[in-house]
Design an enzyme around this catalytic site. Structure first.
Site, PDB file in Angstrom:
ATOM      1  N   PRO A  50       0.857  -1.219  -0.027  1.00  0.00           N
ATOM      2  CA  PRO A  50       0.091  -0.170   0.194  1.00  0.00           C
ATOM      3  C   PRO A  50       0.822   1.351   0.106  1.00  0.00           C
ATOM      4  O   PRO A  50       1.563   1.400   0.754  1.00  0.00           O
ATOM      5  CB  PRO A  50      -0.791  -0.178   1.176  1.00  0.00           C
ATOM      6  CG  PRO A  50      -0.663  -1.583   1.800  1.00  0.00           C
ATOM      7  CD  PRO A  50       0.754  -1.826   1.242  1.00  0.00           C
ATOM      8  N   GLU A  51       0.661   2.097  -0.948  1.00  0.00           N
ATOM      9  CA  GLU A  51       1.217   3.422  -1.155  1.00  0.00           C
ATOM     10  C   GLU A  51      -0.070   4.563  -0.807  1.00  0.00           C
ATOM     11  O   GLU A  51      -1.096   4.196  -0.524  1.00  0.00           O
ATOM     12  CB  GLU A  51       1.749   3.711  -2.289  1.00  0.00           C
ATOM     13  CG  GLU A  51       2.803   2.552  -2.775  1.00  0.00           C
ATOM     14  CD  GLU A  51       3.353   2.500  -3.958  1.00  0.00           C
ATOM     15  OE1 GLU A  51       3.479   3.614  -4.573  1.00  0.00           O
ATOM     16  OE2 GLU A  51       4.093   1.584  -4.459  1.00  0.00           O
TER      17      GLU A  51
ATOM     18  N   ARG B 292      15.684  -1.499  -5.557  1.00  0.00           N
ATOM     19  CA  ARG B 292      14.379  -1.764  -5.777  1.00  0.00           C
ATOM     20  C   ARG B 292      13.995  -2.329  -7.200  1.00  0.00           C
ATOM     21  O   ARG B 292      14.433  -1.373  -8.216  1.00  0.00           O
ATOM     22  CB  ARG B 292      13.368  -0.761  -5.290  1.00  0.00           C
ATOM     23  CG  ARG B 292      13.365   0.005  -3.884  1.00  0.00           C
ATOM     24  CD  ARG B 292      13.191  -1.155  -2.834  1.00  0.00           C
ATOM     25  NE  ARG B 292      11.824  -1.826  -2.685  1.00  0.00           N
ATOM     26  CZ  ARG B 292      10.694  -1.133  -2.454  1.00  0.00           C
ATOM     27  NH1 ARG B 292      10.933  -0.080  -1.810  1.00  0.00           N
ATOM     28  NH2 ARG B 292       9.731  -1.701  -2.443  1.00  0.00           N
TER      29      ARG B 292
ATOM     30  N   LYS C  68       2.067   7.002   4.162  1.00  0.00           N
ATOM     31  CA  LYS C  68       1.703   5.473   4.122  1.00  0.00           C
ATOM     32  C   LYS C  68       0.895   5.207   5.724  1.00  0.00           C
ATOM     33  O   LYS C  68       0.871   3.881   5.918  1.00  0.00           O
ATOM     34  CB  LYS C  68       2.635   4.409   3.980  1.00  0.00           C
ATOM     35  CG  LYS C  68       3.361   4.999   2.492  1.00  0.00           C
ATOM     36  CD  LYS C  68       4.488   4.031   2.218  1.00  0.00           C
ATOM     37  CE  LYS C  68       5.165   4.613   0.882  1.00  0.00           C
ATOM     38  NZ  LYS C  68       6.266   3.999   0.362  1.00  0.00           N
TER      39      LYS C  68
END
Length: 275
Positions: free
Chosen positions: A2-3, A263, A60
Site C-alpha cells: 500500500p502506497e 528496488r 503511508k
DNA sequence: GTGCTTGTTGGCCA
DNA sequence: GTGGCCAACAAGCA
C-alpha cells in the site's frame, strides 16, 4: 503493497462502516512483530468499550481516534490490509488486530508482518504522526523544496530519491515508477543532473499522480471503489509494469526492468531514455 | 528446492 | 554529522 491512495482506500474500508460504533471486543496477537514497541494488552484494554472516532490517512500511515483520548496508528507495511468481516469472524493466523463492533469485525491482516500497530493515549496526536512530512498535494510541496532535496541527494538515482518519505510522503515503488515515466525521466539518472525544467516536470507529475491516484483508487468523498485498481485507466504504466513482456502504453515499445535504488524498477527506455 | 515481492530500519563506510 | 548502499525482517507465490 500500500502506497498513498491505497492507504486511504483501506482507511475508508474501516471508517465508512465502522466510525461511531462502539468497539465491544478487541482481538490481538500480542506477541506478533506488528506490535513491536506497543503494549498490545494495554491497547486492547484502552479500545474496548470506546467508539471508533474520526480517522485520517497521511503518507503511508493511518490514525484512528478512539474515544476522547485514544489514537490508534496503523502502517500496512508490505502486505497489510484492512477490511471488514461479519461480526461472527473467527480471526485467522494473520489477523493481528480485530475490532469487533455490533455489526462488523474490523480486521487488520498482515502475513509478512512488516506493518505496524501503534497506540497513544493522550489529548494530542502522537509525535510520530505530527512528524510526517507535509503532503505532496499541499502548498508546502514546492518546486524550490524539490530542487533543494534533489541537490542534497544529488548522487542518488532519481528512483531512490522519490522513495524518501521525508520529501515524498506516500510515494512507494509503483508510484515512483509512474511519476518518472510520466515525467519522461530515466530512473537511474543522478538526482543532481536535472535541469530546472526537468525538476519542474518532476514536481508537476508528483502532484498529478497523487491527485489522480487518490480519485482512481480511493474514490471521492464517501464513495469507495469495489476493489483496489478497478478505477485505474489502461493509460497508466501501473497496469503494464508487473510482468515481463509489458509494453509502454505511450510508445508501444517494450518496457525494461532492473533493480535501481535497491528496488525493482520498470521504465520505458523509448520514452525515458537510459540515463 | 529457487528466486522473487508495492516498506522500513539500522549498520557500515566514505 | 551527512549521504549512500545494503542486508534483514517474514511469508507467500510462481
Amino acid at each position: 503493497m500500500p502506497e498513498l491512495a491505497e492507504v486511504e482506500f483501506y482507511r475508508k474500508r474501516w471508517a465508512l462502516p465502522g466510525t461511531g460504533a462502539v468497539i465491544r471486543k478487541v482481538h490481538v496477537h500480542a506477541d506478533r512483530k506488528v506490535f513491536r514497541g506497543t503494549d498490545a494488552q494495554a491497547l486492547q484494554r484502552a479500545l474496548t468499550g470506546r467508539p471508533l472516532g474520526p480517522s485520517q490517512a497521511a503518507a503511508k500511515q493511518m490514525l484512528f481516534r478512539t474515544g476522547d483520548s485514544g489514537w490508534l496508528g496503523i502502517h500496512l507495511g508490505m502486505s497489510g490490509e484492512l477490511f471488514t468481516a461479519p461480526a461472527t469472524l473467527n480471526p485467522g493466523r494473520h489477523d493481528h488486530l480485530v475490532l469487533f463492533q455490533e455489526e462488523h469485525a474490523l480486521v487488520f491482516r498482515d502475513p509478512r508482518m512488516f506493518g505496524r500497530v501503534l497506540f497513544h493515549d493522550g489529548p494530542a496526536a502522537p509525535d510520530w504522526w505530527r512528524r510526517i512530512a507535509p503532503p505532496i498535494l499541499s502548498d508546502a510541496f514546492t518546486v524550490a523544496a524539490v530542487t533543494a532535496f534533489l541537490r542534497r541527494r544529488r548522487r542518488s538515482p532519481l528512483k531512490a530519491v522519490l522513495l524518501q518519505q521525508e520529501r515524498f510522503p506516500g510515494v512507494g515503488n509503483w508510484m515512483a515508477d509512474e511519476i518518472l515515466w510520466r515525467a519522461a525521466l530515466p530512473p537511474a539518472r543522478p538526482a543532481g543532473a536535472l535541469t530546472a525544467t526537468e525538476v519542474r516536470r518532476l514536481w508537476r507529475e508528483c502532484r498529478q499522480v497523487c491527485r489522480q491516484a487518490m480519485t482512481a483508487i480511493a474514490g471521492k468523498g464517501d464513495h469507495l471503489p469495489a476493489d483496489l485498481n478497478v478505477g485505474i485507466p489502461r493509460s497508466w504504466l501501473f497496469l503494464h509494469r508487473w510482468r515481463d513482456g509489458g509494453r509502454c502504453p505511450r510508445t508501444g515499445k517494450p518496457l525494461a526492468r532492473a533493480t535501481i535504488g535497491g528496488r525493482t524498477t520498470c521504465w520505458s527506455p523509448a520514452r525515458q531514455g537510459r540515463i
